[in-house]
Design an enzyme around this catalytic site. Sequence first.
Site, PDB file in Angstrom:
ATOM      1  CG  ASP A 168      -1.987   1.034   1.242  1.00 37.71           C
ATOM      2  OD1 ASP A 168      -2.926   0.976   0.448  1.00 37.71           O
ATOM      3  OD2 ASP A 168      -1.844   1.956   2.070  1.00 37.71           O
ATOM      4  CE1 TYR A 211      -4.618   7.287   0.979  1.00 35.53           C
ATOM      5  CE2 TYR A 211      -4.192   7.569   3.319  1.00 35.53           C
ATOM      6  CZ  TYR A 211      -4.446   6.748   2.240  1.00 35.53           C
ATOM      7  OH  TYR A 211      -4.531   5.388   2.411  1.00 35.53           O
ATOM      8  CG  HIS A 242      -5.660  -3.097  -0.167  1.00 41.72           C
ATOM      9  ND1 HIS A 242      -5.018  -2.660  -1.307  1.00 41.72           N
ATOM     10  CD2 HIS A 242      -5.215  -2.300   0.844  1.00 41.72           C
ATOM     11  CE1 HIS A 242      -4.228  -1.643  -1.006  1.00 41.72           C
ATOM     12  NE2 HIS A 242      -4.320  -1.404   0.295  1.00 41.72           N
TER      13      HIS A 242
END
Length: 361
Positions: free
Chosen positions: A159, A270, A335
């Site tokens: 990730d 982010y 994921h």
Amino acid sequence: MMGLVSGFLNVCLSLVFGALTLVYCVCVSFSLLKDLILSPRHTLAVSDGRKRRPDIPGTESFFIQTSKIRLHALRNDNHAPSKPLMLFLHGFPENSYSWRNQMNHFRHSYTVVALDMRGFGDSDAPTGLENYLIDELCLDVCAVVKACGYEECILVGHDWGGMVAWNVAANFPDIILGLVTLCSPHPLAYQESACFTLRQAYLSSYFLFFTTPSLPELYLKSGNGARVRELLVTGSMGIVSVGALTEEDIEYYVSALSRPGRLTAGLNYYRAAMMASSKRSKRFLDRTLQANSPPGIPILQLYADRDGAFLPSMFETCSFSKKHVALVRLANCSHWAQQDCPQTVNGHIEAFTDEIKNNYI
């Protein structure tokens, strides 16, 4: 002419992406409001952040003091300089604990280190978006390798850890013996229309939601971390294998994010990616986006067929991945690959790194 068409399509995709994010924010706001009205006590409940990390046999904690911050990591207690270094980088909303199955598997052949990336776990969580730019994250990795007494490592990232790993390999190829990424597309995939489709834009709308102020923190903290639990277990991104994440594991992840400043620090990855830059971070990203394989670095890219964050096209269609990596699809896997199907992941990493290990001096 083709350049104009491509530019127009990119603008359209950006508008769609923005609209999806707005819808996402509105839906989240209504969901929070509904929960507050129907179950105010549960919605306002927040973890106290005191849950201790579950024990991982055969590991020890240690700290690395960089020039700016202190980082925490886990290491196998039988580490030795005669063994090559295998360094693991986690993603959001996890921490070094997510690599427990890999640490146990590789501990006899490698010095295995799982880093709490800055802002997570027991590492420092500096304030300010500039502290989460990609160049700062890459320099942390370099500092850890050096502090462990090594000049090179096998770098494994999942990730966000994978995104950092791609950038480390492009900017500091001399410290990489081999690169493994899990459920982490190469940065070029986000710029290629064949990879980043409208459906992928829909799946990625959470990314821009996480860049908005305050609302993501409220949403993820609410209900004693119920949304984090949903992200990891019960939602569309949830883990596939029953029992792969125990209640104790989930409670620890929620608690670790509930410590002061930790959730905001994780979301700042982010925010910094979308809203901040420096000359150095731009230079780092430019090198990574060059469609050339880092010289002499073998690369294994693992992706999951039931990844709720990324479609297979982000891996299978990416020009970089098609040219430069050994690409492996993980069947019936979410994921959270290294926790969902650890034996399969370990087997692929082991087969890939055996030659590197055998050539290590």
